[in-house]
Motif scaffolding. Structure first.
Motif, mmCIF file in Angstrom:
data_model
loop_
_atom_site.group_PDB
_atom_site.id
_atom_site.type_symbol
_atom_site.label_atom_id
_atom_site.label_comp_id
_atom_site.label_asym_id
_atom_site.label_seq_id
_atom_site.Cartn_x
_atom_site.Cartn_y
_atom_site.Cartn_z
ATOM 1 N N ILE A 58 51.146 -32.864 6.366
ATOM 2 C CA ILE A 58 50.777 -34.229 5.974
ATOM 3 C C ILE A 58 50.803 -35.116 7.207
ATOM 4 N N GLU A 59 49.773 -35.916 7.376
ATOM 5 C CA GLU A 59 49.747 -36.960 8.405
ATOM 6 C C GLU A 59 49.872 -38.284 7.668
ATOM 7 N N HIS A 60 51.043 -38.889 7.774
ATOM 8 C CA HIS A 60 51.305 -40.126 7.049
ATOM 9 C C HIS A 60 50.540 -41.283 7.688
ATOM 10 N N ARG A 61 49.975 -42.128 6.839
ATOM 11 C CA ARG A 61 49.259 -43.299 7.348
ATOM 12 C C ARG A 61 50.280 -44.326 7.813
ATOM 13 N N GLU A 62 49.864 -45.139 8.767
ATOM 14 C CA GLU A 62 50.743 -46.194 9.240
ATOM 15 C C GLU A 62 50.694 -47.354 8.254
ATOM 16 N N PRO A 63 51.858 -47.888 7.886
ATOM 17 C CA PRO A 63 51.861 -49.041 6.978
ATOM 18 C C PRO A 63 51.094 -50.207 7.600
#
Length: 72
Positions: A58-63
Protein backbone atom coordinates in the motif's frame (compact mmCIF):
# COMPACT_ATOMS: atom_id res chain seq x y z
CA UNK A 1 -2.34 -4.62 5.63
CA UNK A 2 -4.54 -1.58 6.22
CA UNK A 3 -5.61 1.03 3.68
CA UNK A 4 -7.92 3.99 3.23
CA UNK A 5 -9.84 5.33 0.27
CA UNK A 6 -7.41 7.25 -1.92
CA UNK A 7 -4.40 5.05 -1.17
CA UNK A 8 -2.69 3.22 -4.01
CA UNK A 9 -2.11 -0.50 -4.09
CA UNK A 10 0.82 -1.91 -6.03
CA UNK A 11 0.95 -5.57 -7.04
CA UNK A 12 4.39 -6.84 -7.99
CA UNK A 13 4.55 -9.64 -10.55
CA UNK A 14 5.11 -13.10 -9.12
CA UNK A 15 6.33 -14.74 -12.33
CA UNK A 16 8.99 -13.85 -14.87
CA UNK A 17 7.74 -11.06 -17.18
CA UNK A 18 4.67 -10.30 -15.02
CA UNK A 19 3.86 -6.61 -15.10
CA UNK A 20 3.51 -4.47 -11.99
CA UNK A 21 -0.07 -3.28 -11.51
CA UNK A 22 -1.12 -0.13 -9.70
CA UNK A 23 -4.63 0.75 -8.61
CA UNK A 24 -6.48 3.35 -6.61
CA UNK A 25 -8.45 2.13 -3.61
CA UNK A 26 -11.98 3.45 -4.04
CA UNK A 27 -13.71 1.54 -1.21
CA UNK A 28 -12.78 -0.49 1.86
CA UNK A 29 -15.04 -3.17 3.30
CA UNK A 30 -14.16 -2.66 6.97
CA UNK A 31 -13.91 0.47 9.11
CA UNK A 32 -10.44 -0.56 10.33
CA UNK A 33 -9.10 -0.53 6.74
CA UNK A 34 -8.60 -4.26 6.40
CA UNK A 35 -9.28 -6.09 3.09
CA UNK A 36 -11.05 -6.65 0.83
CA UNK A 37 -10.60 -3.48 -1.18
CA UNK A 38 -12.42 -2.17 -4.20
CA UNK A 39 -9.69 -1.04 -6.59
CA UNK A 40 -9.80 0.96 -9.83
CA UNK A 41 -6.83 -0.22 -11.89
CA UNK A 42 -4.88 2.59 -13.52
CA UNK A 43 -3.93 0.53 -16.59
CA UNK A 44 -7.48 -0.48 -17.57
CA UNK A 45 -9.87 1.73 -15.58
CA UNK A 46 -11.66 -1.46 -14.51
CA UNK A 47 -12.84 -1.79 -10.90
CA UNK A 48 -12.47 -5.06 -8.98
CA UNK A 49 -12.54 -6.37 -5.40
CA UNK A 50 -9.30 -7.88 -4.15
CA UNK A 51 -7.88 -9.59 -1.10
CA UNK A 52 -4.20 -8.60 -1.44
CA UNK A 53 -1.51 -11.22 -1.05
CA UNK A 54 2.17 -11.02 -0.15
CA UNK A 55 3.06 -9.44 -3.50
CA UNK A 56 1.00 -6.34 -2.65
CA UNK A 57 1.95 -3.12 -0.90
CA UNK A 58 0.00 0.00 0.00
CA UNK A 59 1.20 3.51 -0.83
CA UNK A 60 -0.64 5.77 1.57
CA UNK A 61 -1.78 9.12 0.22
CA UNK A 62 -0.54 12.24 1.93
CA UNK A 63 -3.23 13.97 4.00
CA UNK A 64 -4.41 17.28 2.53
CA UNK A 65 -2.13 20.15 3.46
CA UNK A 66 0.83 17.92 4.33
CA UNK A 67 2.49 17.74 0.92
CA UNK A 68 6.24 18.10 1.14
CA UNK A 69 7.73 21.49 0.35
CA UNK A 70 10.17 21.70 -2.55
CA UNK A 71 13.81 22.14 -1.52
CA UNK A 72 15.48 25.49 -2.36
Amino acid sequence: MLAQIGDRIVLEGTHLNDARRTGLIVAVAHADGSPPYEVRWLDTGRTTFIFPGPEARIEHREPAGEASEPSP
